[in-house]
Enzyme design. Sequence first.
Site, PDB file in Angstrom:
ATOM      1  N   GLN A   1     -83.318  64.520  84.172  1.00 25.55           N
ATOM      2  CA  GLN A   1     -82.385  64.058  83.134  1.00 25.55           C
ATOM      3  C   GLN A   1     -82.563  62.581  82.797  1.00 25.55           C
ATOM      4  OE1 GLN A   1     -78.940  64.729  85.997  1.00 25.55           O
ATOM      5  NE2 GLN A   1     -78.109  63.011  84.857  1.00 25.55           N
TER       6      GLN A   1
ATOM      7  N   CYS B   1     -76.079  65.627  83.144  1.00 25.95           N
ATOM      8  CA  CYS B   1     -76.194  66.611  84.224  1.00 25.95           C
ATOM      9  C   CYS B   1     -75.515  67.922  83.858  1.00 25.95           C
ATOM     10  CB  CYS B   1     -75.605  66.048  85.500  1.00 25.95           C
ATOM     11  SG  CYS B   1     -73.877  65.566  85.354  1.00 25.95           S
TER      12      CYS B   1
ATOM     13  N   HIS C   1     -70.825  65.426  89.403  1.00 25.73           N
ATOM     14  CA  HIS C   1     -72.203  65.778  89.083  1.00 25.73           C
ATOM     15  C   HIS C   1     -72.329  67.286  88.892  1.00 25.73           C
ATOM     16  CE1 HIS C   1     -76.433  65.244  88.720  1.00 25.73           C
ATOM     17  NE2 HIS C   1     -76.748  65.767  89.883  1.00 25.73           N
TER      18      HIS C   1
ATOM     19  N   ASN D   1     -81.280  70.521  91.352  1.00 31.68           N
ATOM     20  CA  ASN D   1     -80.791  69.279  90.753  1.00 31.68           C
ATOM     21  C   ASN D   1     -81.694  68.922  89.563  1.00 31.68           C
ATOM     22  OD1 ASN D   1     -79.243  67.009  90.388  1.00 31.68           O
ATOM     23  ND2 ASN D   1     -79.829  66.006  92.309  1.00 31.68           N
TER      24      ASN D   1
END
Length: 307
Positions: free
Chosen positions: A142, A148, A263, A284
Amino acid sequence: MACKNLLFPCIPLVLIFGFLAFEATARTLEDVSMHKWNEQWMARYGKVYKDSREKEKRFNVFKANVEYIEGFNNAGNKPYKLAINKFADLTNEEFIAPRNRFKGHMCPAITRTSTFKYENVTAVPPIIDWRTKGAVTPIKDQGQCGCCWAFSAVAATEGITKLSTGKLISLSEQELVDCDTKGVDQEANYAYKGVDGTCNTNKEANIAASIKGFEDAPANSEKGLLKAVVNQPVSVAIDASGSDFQFYSSGVFTGSCGTDLDHGVTAVGYGNSDDGPKFWLVKNSWGTEWGEQGYIRMQRDVDAEQG
Ligand SMILES: *[C@@H]1O[C@H](CO)[C@@H](O)[C@H](O)[C@H]1NC(C)=O
């Protein structure tokens, strides 16, 4: 005569000065190698600072992070390790601020239902890894964008699209960021830029995948989340503040976690480690160099009901 009187106090002084000199040399050597390490790190990540003051400031942050990471790893009392990574010149506060912005993102175009379709699921295999079923696209990055939430939602959408159509298509986070979209295009057609842009309405018309609705897994229930993850990759919000998360490199993360959700990530499985705690397999969006090739294994079945 005078010297004789002085001799006694002289000895400890010499020893003290000798010791101080040794300390100073050791510290200088340490600083030299720290500077060298810092230069190599800067070269590797293409870091350029605007002036020498900023460079010095960043060096001090780098040094503090190195010391924290080495101290943590040397203690060796946790089932996970930390490592220097591309975030090493950022304090934890600086690190958290731009990247983790989960709150306040709603999905206006689709319906949120209050049911939980997996409530009666009982068949729960000991291990799930949606990557092995081809339902997870490669790790994305990102960058500086606080997007996110889009990566988290897109990874879950990519997963359910694969499971319902048989096709794994990398979908466009940028289109979610730019448009209040009714569906998303392929990433190949609507590429990631990492900043809020205006919606490209021509491209918005291309839809590679769409979902009709979404629902929440039960709050504060790892069992509920398990029932969902058995069936599909799931978008989850976590508290990713803290230096241990910033520098996580491998193992099952058991670091202290707050409940201030900041997050967005995606649960793409779970498992049991041979010698450590049970874990959630989490995708992630910080690139492949962070964590275990972009993934983190987070402790599962913890005592706190929040997980
Ligand atoms: C779960 O089981 C109960 C009891 O049989 C039933 O009423 C309910 O509709 C089921 N839920 C779902 C989502 O199928």
